[in-house]
Write an enzyme that holds these catalytic residues in place. Structure first.
Site, PDB file in Angstrom:
ATOM      1  NE  ARG A 157      -6.242   0.216  -1.033  1.00 23.83           N
ATOM      2  CZ  ARG A 157      -5.266   1.117  -0.989  1.00 23.83           C
ATOM      3  NH1 ARG A 157      -5.474   2.350  -1.430  1.00 23.83           N
ATOM      4  NH2 ARG A 157      -4.063   0.791  -0.566  1.00 23.83           N
ATOM      5  CG  ASP A 158      -2.959   1.349  -4.285  1.00 24.44           C
ATOM      6  OD1 ASP A 158      -3.389   2.400  -4.797  1.00 24.44           O
ATOM      7  OD2 ASP A 158      -1.836   1.275  -3.768  1.00 24.44           O
ATOM      8  CG  HIS A 204       2.223   0.117  -0.793  1.00 26.15           C
ATOM      9  ND1 HIS A 204       1.089  -0.628  -1.041  1.00 26.15           N
ATOM     10  CD2 HIS A 204       2.140   1.190  -1.622  1.00 26.15           C
ATOM     11  CE1 HIS A 204       0.362  -0.021  -1.966  1.00 26.15           C
ATOM     12  NE2 HIS A 204       0.978   1.086  -2.331  1.00 26.15           N
ATOM     13  CG  HIS A 232       3.500   3.634  -5.758  1.00 26.84           C
ATOM     14  ND1 HIS A 232       2.414   4.263  -6.322  1.00 26.84           N
ATOM     15  CD2 HIS A 232       3.033   3.044  -4.636  1.00 26.84           C
ATOM     16  CE1 HIS A 232       1.339   4.073  -5.566  1.00 26.84           C
ATOM     17  NE2 HIS A 232       1.695   3.333  -4.537  1.00 26.84           N
ATOM     18  CB  CYS A 291      -1.737   8.360  -4.314  1.00 26.34           C
ATOM     19  SG  CYS A 291      -2.471   9.312  -2.966  1.00 26.34           S
ATOM     20  CG  ASN A 335       0.558  -0.018  -6.222  1.00 30.12           C
ATOM     21  OD1 ASN A 335       0.943   0.409  -5.138  1.00 30.12           O
ATOM     22  ND2 ASN A 335      -0.646   0.240  -6.691  1.00 30.12           N
TER      23      ASN A 335
END
Length: 308
Positions: free
Chosen positions: A13-14, A207, A209, A240, A249
């Site tokens: 996803r990310d 989460h 980065h 993002c 990430n």
């Protein structure tokens, strides 16, 4: 045995949403199967958003159906609103992940809603979940919790107040996301400790980065503050689009190695994880992948030491 720490893979996803190219659906399925075969037990497989906004993830419903066929896998999907939550519930996900920004500027850019409106959106999503799928988990990721490229500083008091509002709205867990890569280890430790004091066991995942090279250090600080669930992205993919300058990430391969080298069980087989990386590389041959472990390899005697 139950792992000491849980690694939640968010690459499908990310990672993929940050790319200008789309991965073929068949390749996504092959990649997710390889991740599950490596022992990852929670994978965020996509996002239920408008196809014109994220065409890279337009096949999420089909990917969810495939992922649900894999044994012992918790299938998560990001849902930014009630419409997305309904689609995710219909697809049969195990967990809804809702992004709520601590930065008002980022919230308006990312989901076109204020923070207060997103709290109400979470309340509506929880009500829908209660009606249609009461066993499904609703998790909130508080993005830009450590700073924002649009707003600048985000106060800890704002983050904690938002977390308390989200728990009252029905969120079962609230994690913290370093969306812009601004966090440092002391800040991470202090904020996660404060979060646990504010909302208790509903304090959720870290989460992080690696925008400024502190991703692993920040995960270690979160661990020492009591966090036991960590998001990672294979090959360090991610970013993002509404946080200019934010990059990838924390690399799943490096994160797993760090914990295993410390003697903490992740349940992940590193050799098979590196095989999953090869699947990713073959599927996106022109996309750069990151990570120190894949370059250096495991140290001599690592397997024996990690299981003492």
């Amino acid at each position: 045995m139950k792992p000491d720490v849980v690694i939640s893979e968010v690459g499908p996803r990310d990672g993929l949403q940050s790319l200008s190219v789309s991965m073929a659906t068949a390749n996504k399925k092959q990649w997710i199967a390889a991740l599950a075969a490596a022992g990852l037990r929670e994978i965020e497989v996509g996002s239920f958003v408008r196809r014109d906004l994220l065409p890279q993830l337009a096949d999420t419903a089909e990917v969810v159906v495939f992922a649900k066929s894999l044994p012992e896998l918790e299938v998560a999907a990001l849902v930014p609103n009630l419409r997305g939550a309904r689609a995710a519930i219909e697809a049969g996900v195990d967990k809804l992940t809702v992004p709520v920004s601590a930065s008002e500027a980022h919230s308006l850019a990312n989901v076109r809603k204020s923070r207060a409106e997103m709290v109400e959106e979470v309340r509506a999503i929880v009500a829908l979940r209660d009606e249609l799928a009461p066993d499904m988990e609703v998790e909130v990721g508080i993005s830009t919790a450590f700073g924002c490229t649009l707003q600048g500083n985000v106060s800890s008091a704002e983050v904690l107040r938002l977390a308390e509002q989200l728990v009252r709205a029905g969120a079962q867990s609230c994690g913290l996301s370093d969306t812009a890569g601004y966090a440092n280890p002391r800040q991470v430790s202090d904020l996660f400790r404060s979060l646990r004091s504010a909302i208790g066991p509903r304090a959720g995942a870290a989460h992080m980065h690696n925008t400024r090279g502190l991703g692993l250090a920040n995960c270690l600080a979160a661990l020492e503050a009591g966090v036991r669930t960590f998001d990672g992205s294979l090959g360090g993919l991610g970013g993002c689009p509404y946080a200019p300058g934010a990059s990838g990430n924390v690399v799943t391969e490096d994160l797993v190695y760090m914990f295993e080298a410390m003697g903490l069980r992740t349940g992940v087989d590193i050799d098979k994880l590196l095989e999953a990386r090869q699947v990713l590389s073959a599927s996106l041959p022109d996309t750069p992948l990151y990570g120190m472990l894949p370059e250096a390899g495991l140290p001599l005697g690592f397997e024996e030491r990690s299981h003492v």
